[in-house]
Design an enzyme around this catalytic site. Structure first.
Site, PDB file in Angstrom:
ATOM      1  CG  ASP A 173      -5.102  -9.352  -2.439  1.00 44.91           C
ATOM      2  OD1 ASP A 173      -6.090  -9.911  -1.929  1.00 44.91           O
ATOM      3  OD2 ASP A 173      -5.109  -8.156  -2.797  1.00 44.91           O
ATOM      4  CG  HIS A 204     -15.138   3.401   5.247  1.00 45.60           C
ATOM      5  ND1 HIS A 204     -15.545   2.620   4.215  1.00 45.60           N
ATOM      6  CD2 HIS A 204     -14.449   4.421   4.725  1.00 45.60           C
ATOM      7  CE1 HIS A 204     -15.132   3.158   3.106  1.00 45.60           C
ATOM      8  NE2 HIS A 204     -14.463   4.247   3.374  1.00 45.60           N
ATOM      9  CB  CYS A 247       3.220  -2.271  -0.746  1.00 47.43           C
ATOM     10  SG  CYS A 247       2.253  -3.125  -1.984  1.00 47.43           S
ATOM     11  CD  GLU A 295      -2.439  -7.593  -5.508  1.00 44.99           C
ATOM     12  OE1 GLU A 295      -2.574  -7.383  -4.301  1.00 44.99           O
ATOM     13  OE2 GLU A 295      -2.909  -6.847  -6.386  1.00 44.99           O
TER      14      GLU A 295
HETATM   15  C1  PEP Z   1      -1.759  -6.422  -0.789  1.00 50.99           C
HETATM   16  O1  PEP Z   1      -2.581  -7.176  -1.316  1.00 50.99           O
HETATM   17  O2  PEP Z   1      -0.794  -6.814  -0.100  1.00 50.99           O
HETATM   18  C2  PEP Z   1      -1.885  -4.960  -0.922  1.00 50.99           C
HETATM   19  C3  PEP Z   1      -0.948  -4.151  -0.506  1.00 50.99           C
HETATM   20  O3  PEP Z   1      -3.003  -4.475  -1.491  1.00 50.99           O
HETATM   21  P1  PEP Z   1      -4.446  -4.401  -0.790  1.00 50.99           P
HETATM   22  O4  PEP Z   1      -4.262  -4.686   0.677  1.00 50.99           O
HETATM   23  O5  PEP Z   1      -4.936  -3.038  -1.056  1.00 50.99           O
HETATM   24  O6  PEP Z   1      -5.197  -5.455  -1.506  1.00 50.99           O
HETATM   25 MG    MG Z   2      -3.883  -6.510  -2.854  1.00 52.92          MG
END
Ligand code: PEP
Ligand code: MG
Length: 588
Positions: free
Chosen positions: A467, A199, A514, A443
């Site tokens: 992921d 956090h 992303c 992912e």
């Molecule tokens: C990812 O897995 O790339 C993603 C953007 O989601 P998070 O990091 O929230 O799992």
């Molecule tokens: Mg993810």
């Protein structure tokens, strides 16, 4: 002799300043035996300290005014409750009376007893609250010792009008401390605890300050007022600097500042390559507050709103209304720019205690019931979230993103739920966009490999490389012992990204990326060469990526990147990419 300590760097910056050490008040506290006549005054001293802390918490709450988010308010409430808990206060008083010990010692003994009980608790929400108890104990100890807390550091800092500034050095920084930091600018901070996903790190990113967390041995090296340097990209902290070292860092700091200023000039310019290809640069946000920095960095929209952060640090899940308020606030602030909200991605590294309390911890959390799997198993919760998102779509362009989709059946079920949510809103006469786009995170390797089967069921795709790398390379992204194997340039990962982008383009389906890769400017040309035209990243990275985009000739990148894809080893890909970047910089 100059020294260097390392930890996990947050952001990209260099700060040089005087250390403001907020040491743990729990260190080196001696036991004193009290004479009978000293017990009453000691009890009074303890009670006064509790009162001081209570007043501090109230002052923080008041100082926040309208600003605090629900989860921060909930945390402050919780700390106030702990402060009044007889297990902490009355039990410490009893120890002072029965053991004839000083209040600090009694409080620490009680903390130990309470901590041991926490360790035995199954409920993860309650287990996590141990840190809150420790923070409260630290505050009480500091008050008893008359030590300066963060508030005082801030006052001192603002009273002094000297050159330079302060870097905060602390064991940990609580959310309440973060609020103070938000209002008064330190140059950066270093903490002993914390990891990249903790956090502390997440909030640090939202503050946009350079920071290094998880640095062991801090307090042996740094004393109050020492001049220290922190380089957040490298995750390093430097001290005992001689005049020459300081000069070198001063130059580096000036270069960083110049670089930042140069980046500012890009804010108003489009993300458009030398050869006229338009690239969308979107922001990832965790909380509605993050929108400000995203707008400040000139984002083209929100490419990923991680809704699970609204569910964290609280004992109950947010209601539909609360979620609607949060989502619509973001949509309104973005004033017509697109906002992609991801449905709850709870589980694995993002533990949402309000949901998982009482459940057994799965043996493999990353492979267990998380994200869409969890949502489909909790239809009421999922429907209320979908209704909140749909209602927000009445205020601007909203898209719904489904996390951890592994194949068509989950998308089909998710879309059915969207229809159900629409039906119930219609029945209530509430407005929403009936043509809302619903997309999938790509992912999980199965979704990327069999993307053709998924395409009919999605309106857009968003590649989640964080992921995708974890699942493709079988690397737990939270496990430090295998962190060195987590490699975005592994040929298997690159081929999955390339195949996903190619398939989406062939089907005329919008595709973005992303994961953290999108915000790494070293990788921008690689992704452009793979055909990516929409990036979503931490807002702090947008301008750096925009600079590379504006300095690239996209059409000529495809061939060079195609060659990289054929290389068998990540190290060779890295070397090839460096050469490609160097060549492009020389030309541009
Ligand atoms: C990812 O897995 O790339 C993603 C953007 O989601 P998070 O990091 O929230 O799992
Ligand atoms: Mg993810």
């Amino acid at each position: 002799m100059a020294w260097t300590l390392t930890g996990v760097g947050i952001g990209d910056g260099l700060a040089m300043g005087k250390a403001w050490v907020l040491a743990s008040a729990r260190l080196d506290l001696p036991r004193r035996r009290l004479e009978p006549h000293q017990i009453e005054p000691e009890l009074k001293r303890f009670q006064e300290a509790v009162e001081i802390v209570s007043a501090e918490l109230t002052a923080i709450k008041l100082a926040m005014g309208q600003e605090p988010s629900a989860e921060v308010t909930a945390l402050l409430e919780l700390q106030s409750i702990i402060l009044r808990d007889p297990l902490l206060v009355a039990a410490t008083e009893q120890r002072i009376q029965n053991d004839h010990c000083n209040a600090e010692w009694g409080l620490l003994q009680q903390l130990e007893a309470v901590s041991a009980q926490f360790d035995d608790i199954d409920d993860p929400y309650l287990r996590e609250r141990k840190a809150d108890v420790q923070q409260i104990v630290d505050r009480i100890l500091r008050a008893m010792q008359g030590e300066a807390g963060l508030e005082e550091a801030v006052r001192e800092q603002t009273n002094q009008d000297e050159e330079g500034g302060w870097i905060l050095v602390a064991k940990d920084i609580s959310p309440a401390d973060m609020l103070i930091l938000r209002k008064h600018r330190f140059l950066g901070f270093v903490t002993e605890t914390g990891s990249a996903t903790s956090h502390t790190a997440i909030l640090a990113r939202s503050l946009g300050l350079p920071a290094v967390v998880g640095v062991s041995g801090l307090f042996n090296q740094i004393a109050q007022n020492d001049i220290i340097v922190l380089k957040s990209k490298e995750g390093s902290v430097h001290g005992a600097l001689n005049a020459d070292d300081q000069l070198v860092y001063k130059h580096q700091q000036l270069r960083y500042a110049d670089d930042l200023k140069a980046l500012e000039d890009l804010k108003q310019l489009e993300g458009c390559s030398i050869d006229g290809v338009s690239v969308l640069l979107m922001a990832n946000i965790d909380l509605p507050d993050d929108v400000q920095i995203a707008l400040d960095r000139g984002c083209d929209g929100i490419g990923l709103f991680r809704s699970e952060f609204l569910f964290m640090n609280r004992s109950t899940v947010p209601t539909e209304e609360e979620q609607f308020q949060a989502y619509s606030a973001v949509v309104r602030s973005m004033a017509g720019r697109p906002v992609t909200i991801r449905t709850l991605d709870a589980g694995a590294d993002k533990e949402v205690s309000a949901l998982h309390s009482g459940h057994d911890r799965p043996a493999n959390p990353a492979l267990a019931s998380r994200a869409i799997r969890y949502s489909l198993q909790s239809p009421d919760l999922f429907l209320s979230q979908l209704r909140a998102m749909l209602r927000a779509s009445a205020f601007g362009p909203v898209k719904i993103l489904i996390p951890m989709v592994s194949g068509p059946s989950e998308m089909i079920s998710a879309r059915e739920m969207v229809q159900q949510a629409m039906t119930s809103l219609r029945a209530k006469g509430l407005a929403f966009n009936a043509k809302i786009n619903v997309g999938a995170m790509i992912e999980v390797p199965s979704a990327a490999i069999a993307i053709d089967g998924l395409i009919a069921h999605i309106d857009f795709a968003s590649i989640g490389t964080n992921d995708l790398i974890q699942y493709t390379l079988a690397i737990d992204r939270t496990d430090r012992s295998v962190a060195h194997l987590y490699n975005p340039l592994h040929p298997a990962v690159l081929r999955l990204i390339e195949q996903t982008i190619r398939s989406c383009h062939r089907a005329n389906l919008p595709v973005s990326l992303c994961g953290e890769m999108a915000g790494d400017a070293e990788l921008t040309r690689l992704l452009l060469g793979l055909g990516l035209r929409e990036f979503s990243m931490h807002a702090t990275e947008i301008l750096k990526v925009k600079r590379v985009v504006r300095n690239s000739s996209v059409t000529s990148l495809a061939r060079g990147v195609g060659r990289l894809l054929k290389l068998p080893d990540p190290a060779l890909v890295r070397a090839g990419l460096s050469a490609l970047n160097a060549k492009a910089e020389a030309v541009g």
